[in-house]
Write an enzyme that holds these catalytic residues in place. Structure first.
Site, mmCIF file in Angstrom:
data_model
loop_
_atom_site.group_PDB
_atom_site.id
_atom_site.type_symbol
_atom_site.label_atom_id
_atom_site.label_comp_id
_atom_site.label_asym_id
_atom_site.label_seq_id
_atom_site.Cartn_x
_atom_site.Cartn_y
_atom_site.Cartn_z
ATOM 1 N N LYS A 128 -94.497 21.067 -46.661
ATOM 2 C CA LYS A 128 -95.770 21.139 -45.951
ATOM 3 C C LYS A 128 -96.785 22.008 -46.671
ATOM 4 C CE LYS A 128 -93.654 23.429 -42.286
ATOM 5 N NZ LYS A 128 -92.975 24.611 -42.855
ATOM 6 N N LYS A 186 -90.161 28.660 -55.274
ATOM 7 C CA LYS A 186 -91.498 29.000 -54.772
ATOM 8 C C LYS A 186 -92.245 29.958 -55.696
ATOM 9 C CE LYS A 186 -91.175 27.570 -50.092
ATOM 10 N NZ LYS A 186 -91.344 27.781 -48.677
ATOM 11 N N LYS A 219 -88.733 18.003 -52.996
ATOM 12 C CA LYS A 219 -88.619 17.744 -51.554
ATOM 13 C C LYS A 219 -90.007 17.671 -50.919
ATOM 14 C CE LYS A 219 -88.471 22.100 -49.156
ATOM 15 N NZ LYS A 219 -88.177 22.673 -47.885
HETATM 16 N N1 AQP Z 1 -88.162 17.566 -47.054
HETATM 17 C C1 AQP Z 1 -87.372 17.879 -46.038
HETATM 18 N N2 AQP Z 1 -86.372 17.059 -45.655
HETATM 19 C C2 AQP Z 1 -85.581 17.368 -44.605
HETATM 20 N N3 AQP Z 1 -85.708 18.500 -43.900
HETATM 21 C C3 AQP Z 1 -86.694 19.347 -44.246
HETATM 22 N N4 AQP Z 1 -87.091 20.530 -43.746
HETATM 23 C C4 AQP Z 1 -88.151 20.989 -44.450
HETATM 24 N N5 AQP Z 1 -88.453 20.127 -45.426
HETATM 25 C C5 AQP Z 1 -87.568 19.091 -45.325
HETATM 26 C C6 AQP Z 1 -86.452 21.181 -42.613
HETATM 27 O O1 AQP Z 1 -87.471 21.531 -41.679
HETATM 28 C C7 AQP Z 1 -87.123 22.764 -41.063
HETATM 29 C C8 AQP Z 1 -88.252 23.716 -41.120
HETATM 30 O O2 AQP Z 1 -88.600 24.062 -42.432
HETATM 31 P P1 AQP Z 1 -89.450 25.391 -42.644
HETATM 32 O O3 AQP Z 1 -90.756 25.287 -42.017
HETATM 33 O O4 AQP Z 1 -88.675 26.555 -42.220
HETATM 34 O O5 AQP Z 1 -89.651 25.530 -44.152
HETATM 35 P P2 AQP Z 1 -89.202 24.780 -45.380
HETATM 36 O O6 AQP Z 1 -87.788 24.340 -45.317
HETATM 37 O O7 AQP Z 1 -89.570 25.654 -46.536
HETATM 38 O O8 AQP Z 1 -90.123 23.520 -45.236
HETATM 39 P P3 AQP Z 1 -91.387 23.104 -45.994
HETATM 40 O O9 AQP Z 1 -91.970 21.927 -45.335
HETATM 41 O O10 AQP Z 1 -91.076 22.963 -47.445
HETATM 42 O O11 AQP Z 1 -92.357 24.302 -45.752
HETATM 43 P P4 AQP Z 1 -93.138 25.194 -46.737
HETATM 44 O O12 AQP Z 1 -93.773 24.249 -47.698
HETATM 45 O O13 AQP Z 1 -94.117 25.916 -45.864
HETATM 46 O O14 AQP Z 1 -92.140 26.090 -47.372
HETATM 47 C C9 AQP Z 1 -85.870 23.286 -41.769
HETATM 48 O O15 AQP Z 1 -84.750 22.958 -40.965
HETATM 49 C C10 AQP Z 1 -85.837 22.506 -43.042
HETATM 50 O O16 AQP Z 1 -84.511 22.322 -43.507
#
Ligand code: AQP
Length: 330
Positions: A200, A114, A197
């Protein structure tokens, strides 16, 4: 009567929830909710680790609550609440900060990923400390299991280390939680870059299918998804894009990848994408419709979250007090 083991997990209200969040987390939570004592949190303090517009954040918090319920989480079976409404999360985070080591936080790949673009100098201290707050989230409830996607494995290992270290230094206090990763959909990749990956906070809407995307948007995004060279539809390391599409197909349809591969033998990528789009549209339609209905009544969602926070506080307080006492803060 045997008491149920406790589950804790959460999602950040930091953007549009997507297929990765759905397959890697939500779908799995819904599937196990009858078996466990469930705490599902909207981790709004975590969202603050990168800049947020307060107005948008307020709306996204409700949106996540609506998607939790629309996906099938039953508020009678699950405590659904906001992290910032239970002050024990921030307080236990501080106590654990004094047990966590700078070196171990420096090794977290999510922090490295990040900060790759903007550099570490301008990253918030909160982003660096993210895994300690995450450890506090789970340990505060003495949860046994944490259902998450593959990307959280390293943070979960650190969480276990912190629980063990605290117990060793100050006496048995925390349950050491176990990681629970689903067999499919645990790592959904970006549609336009299968080596990243699905995320969001991506600035490229074409990289993810949002749970609330309308059917035509879903069809368009899947039609434009990157593919690999060649024509064979197989989940193999040389075909990361097709592997990702097959994994999503499997996650959304409940059918094994091998069976889908057989069905598509001798057929083209276009066919696969067209049918996958319909599987995704069909799977997400009831979630989207129900989420919009819930979002039409924001006061009801707020009440539900307040009630959840009261229940969460009741569970968290004695655990926090016990940790404080162990440290000499009673
Ligand atoms: N690409 C993914 N595939 C499978 N699982 C995923 N998770 C996130 N991305 C994927 C799972 O969703 C849950 C919540 O994630 P989070 O909101 O805590 O943050 P993150 O893992 O950092 O997800 P994002 O979408 O990438 O968010 P941002 O971009 O805001 O950092 C977790 O259980 C995660 O494993």
């Amino acid at each position: 009567m045997e008491t149920k083991r406790r589950v804790f997990s959460g999602i950040q209200p930091s953007g549009n929830l997507h297929l990765g969040n759905y397959l890697g987390a939500l779908k799995n939570w819904v599937a196990i909710q009858d078996e466990y004592d469930n705490y599902f949190c909207i981790v709004d303090l975590h969202a603050l680790t990168v800049p947020q517009d307060p107005k948008v954040l307020r709306q996204k918090i409700r949106e996540v609550a609506a998607i939790y319920i629309a996906s099938g989480l039953d508020p009678e079976k699950c405590v659904i609440f906001r992290q910032s409404k239970v002050s024990g999360h921030a307080e236990l985070c501080w106590l654990l900060n004094c047990v966590a080591r700078f070196g171990e936080l420096s090794r977290m790949t999510q922090f490295k990923d990040k900060t790759r673009k903007g550099g570490v100098e301008s990253a918030s201290a909160g982003l660096f400390d993210y895994p300690v707050l995450q450890a506090a989230d789970v340990l505060l409830y003495n949860a046994h299991l944490v259902p998450v996607g593959e990307d959280q494995r390293q943070h979960l290992e650190l969480m276990r280390t912190l629980a063990r270290r605290f117990n060793h230094l100050y006496g048995e206090t925390f349950v050491v939680p176990e990681t629970m990763i689903p067999p499919t959909g645990a790592r959904v990749m970006a549609l336009d870059a299968p080596d990243e990956k699905m995320s969001k906070s991506s600035p490229r809407p074409g990289s993810y299918v949002a749970i609330l995307d309308d059917p035509d948007t879903i069809r368009r995004k899947i039609r434009r998804a990157k593919t690999d060279s060649g024509t064979e539809i197989r989940a193999v390391p040389e075909k990361p894009a097709i592997t990702n599409l097959l994994d999503v197909y499997s996650g959304m349809s409940g059918r094994p990848v091998a069976e889908i591969e057989v069905e598509y033998e001798g057929r083209g990528y276009g066919d696969l994408k067209k049918n996958l789009a319909e599987v995704v549209v069909e799977g997400l339609a009831p979630v989207r419709d129900r989420a919009h209905e819930l979002l039409d009544h924001p006061a009801k969602l707020d009440d539900l979250l307040e009630a959840g926070a009261r229940r969460a506080n009741d569970t968290a307080r004695p655990v926090l007090e016990s940790a404080r006492a162990k440290l000499g803060l009673d």
